[in-house]
Scaffold this active site. Structure first.
Site, short mmCIF file in Angstrom:
data_model
loop_
_atom_site.label_atom_id
_atom_site.label_comp_id
_atom_site.label_asym_id
_atom_site.label_seq_id
_atom_site.Cartn_x
_atom_site.Cartn_y
_atom_site.Cartn_z
N GLN A 115 22.58 -6.36 81.02
CA GLN A 115 23.95 -5.88 81.00
C GLN A 115 24.19 -4.93 82.16
O GLN A 115 23.40 -4.02 82.41
CB GLN A 115 24.25 -5.16 79.68
CG GLN A 115 25.73 -4.80 79.54
CD GLN A 115 26.02 -4.01 78.28
OE1 GLN A 115 25.69 -2.84 78.20
NE2 GLN A 115 26.62 -4.67 77.30
N TYR A 120 33.82 2.12 78.58
CA TYR A 120 33.29 2.39 79.92
C TYR A 120 34.29 1.89 80.98
O TYR A 120 35.41 1.52 80.66
CB TYR A 120 31.90 1.78 80.04
CG TYR A 120 30.93 2.42 79.06
CD1 TYR A 120 30.52 3.74 79.22
CD2 TYR A 120 30.50 1.74 77.93
CE1 TYR A 120 29.68 4.36 78.30
CE2 TYR A 120 29.66 2.35 77.00
CZ TYR A 120 29.26 3.66 77.19
OH TYR A 120 28.44 4.27 76.26
N ARG A 160 31.30 -9.04 78.16
CA ARG A 160 31.37 -8.40 76.85
C ARG A 160 32.69 -7.64 76.72
O ARG A 160 33.07 -6.88 77.62
CB ARG A 160 30.21 -7.43 76.66
CG ARG A 160 30.05 -6.96 75.21
CD ARG A 160 28.92 -5.96 75.08
NE ARG A 160 28.31 -6.03 73.75
CZ ARG A 160 27.80 -4.98 73.12
NH1 ARG A 160 27.85 -3.78 73.66
NH2 ARG A 160 27.25 -5.12 71.93
N GLY A 212 22.28 -5.60 66.56
CA GLY A 212 21.72 -4.45 67.24
C GLY A 212 20.66 -3.74 66.43
O GLY A 212 19.46 -3.88 66.66
N ARG A 213 21.11 -2.94 65.45
CA ARG A 213 20.17 -2.12 64.69
C ARG A 213 19.07 -2.93 64.03
O ARG A 213 17.93 -2.49 63.92
CB ARG A 213 20.93 -1.31 63.64
CG ARG A 213 21.78 -0.19 64.20
CD ARG A 213 22.58 0.49 63.10
NE ARG A 213 23.66 -0.34 62.59
CZ ARG A 213 24.33 -0.09 61.47
NH1 ARG A 213 24.00 0.95 60.72
NH2 ARG A 213 25.32 -0.87 61.08
#
Length: 375
Positions: free
Chosen positions: A108, A187, A234, A326-327
């Site tokens: 990424q 971002y 993304r 993710g987690r």
């Protein structure tokens, strides 16, 4: 080590092969990019990162954590970068380890924009408009008040687009199968999309068409640099993290998807996707290639006992092709096997261990016991 359960769950499309660009994936489970702050102070990936990612190589695809395409785009201490030869060499150790373990990996690319601080980068952050992050930001000296970013000039916009393209080329040199352009989670690219953080009156602001232009320019430049089948994008429609207020979410994303639908990208990655959400259905209908969906799971709060499997299967039924978690991957290096055999998942330990450095909470999650053939 944990033993497997006796009751194997029903077959699932999660474990079927799939294609992304030119890659054949053994399953449809994607390890989502997660910042872990284990790089060196100069952004060079460390050997500990090679071990971490190789442990998780059974994922259909790993999307490695955000790496910055230039110095001013740096967000937090000890995050990796991909704009110097030393970064390429460090990442090469990671990709070699993952490939040796049978994995596939994208990187990424993330520019922080206003999510940055001179204490970390040594530079004043750049952003579409001079509007500060409303929160404090973590730096090498602890949490500090955010600074007002400097509005990017037209020349700085052009150079940043070029930096993304150059970073993509370096990522391929480092052994990655492709790159993901990060236009989500507050971002820089997301800041251009959002009305509250983009007050520009030039060609990169104002209308929705103007606000999507920077993301479109970056994606097309990256695709030209390394080939569109090696590029993903993304997005996080409606997500308000890092003080983002889009203002017209239902207009932004159909326009953005429409502008890139003919670009031949490997995939579109939708964060916090909900199968019953009208906008998700609009995006799915408009996007012609692979769609990765990241389920909207409770956060903050405990990880679901199934790691998000049920929500992932609902998203597959709603048209997603791959599911990113993710987690669940963070706490379970062998997540694919655990989900396929119905084994219990490791719970996520203290969330602060995500960012503290070192092996604790990084390399020390247990894997399933291997059956003894002689028993």
């Amino acid at each position: 080590m944990t033993s497997t359960l006796a009751n194997t769950p029903e077959p699932s499309r999660l474990f079927e092969p799939a294609r992304v660009g030119g890659l054949l994936l053994p399953n449809r489970l994607v390890m989502a990019p997660m910042t872990r702050t284990r790089a060196a102070a100069d952004g060079v990936p460390q050997p500990i990162m090679a071990t971490y990612y190789a442990q998780r190589a059974s994922a259909g695809l790993i999307i490695a954590e955000a790496a910055t395409p230039n110095a001013v785009g740096r967000t937090y201490p000890n995050i990796p970068a991909i704009h110097e030869d030393a970064h390429v060499a460090g990442w090469r150790g990671v990709t070699d380890a993952v490939r040796a373990a049978g994995g596939r990996m994208f990187l990424q690319l993330q520019h922080g924009g206003r999510v940055g601080h001179p204490d970390t980068s040594g530079l004043t952050p750049l952003a579409p408009s001079p509007i500060a992050l409303p929160d404090t930001i973590f730096t090498s000296r602890g949490h500090q008040p955010a600074v007002v970013p400097r509005e990017m000039t037209a020349a700085e916009i052009d150079s940043t687009v070029n930096d993304f393209a150059a970073a993509a080329r370096k990522a391929i040199d480092a052994g990655f199968d492709g790159v993901e352009v990060h236009s989500a989670n507050g971002y820089l690219l997301h800041q251009f999309l959002a009305r509250a953080t983009n007050r520009r009156t030039d060609a990169y602001g104002g209308s929705v068409e103007g606000r999507i232009r920077f993301t479109v320019d970056v994606v097309r430049a990256v695709a030209d640099a390394v080939g569109p089948d090696r590029v993903g994008l993304r997005v996080s429609p409606g997500v308000t993290v890092n003080g983002i207020e889009e203002g017209d979410t239902d207009r932004i994303y159909p326009e953005l998807v429409g502008a890139l639908a003919d670009s031949g990208l490997a995939y579109l990655h939708v964060v916090f996707a909900e199968p019953d959400q009208p906008l998700f259905r609009v995006i799915r209908e408009a996007w012609p290639s692979t769609l990765i969906a990241n389920p909207k799971l409770p956060w903050p709060g405990p990880m679901p006992a199934d790691g998000g499997r049920r929500e992932g299967e609902r998203l597959l039924e709603a048209g997603a092709d791959l599911i990113s978690l993710g987690r669940a991957f963070l706490a379970n290096p062998d997540l694919v096997e655990r989900l396929s055999v119905g084994a219990p998942l490791n719970p996520l330990r203290d969330k602060h261990l995500m960012y503290t450095g070192g092996e604790e909470g990084y390399l020390d999650y247990p894997v399933l016991a291997v059956a003894d053939d002689a028993a």
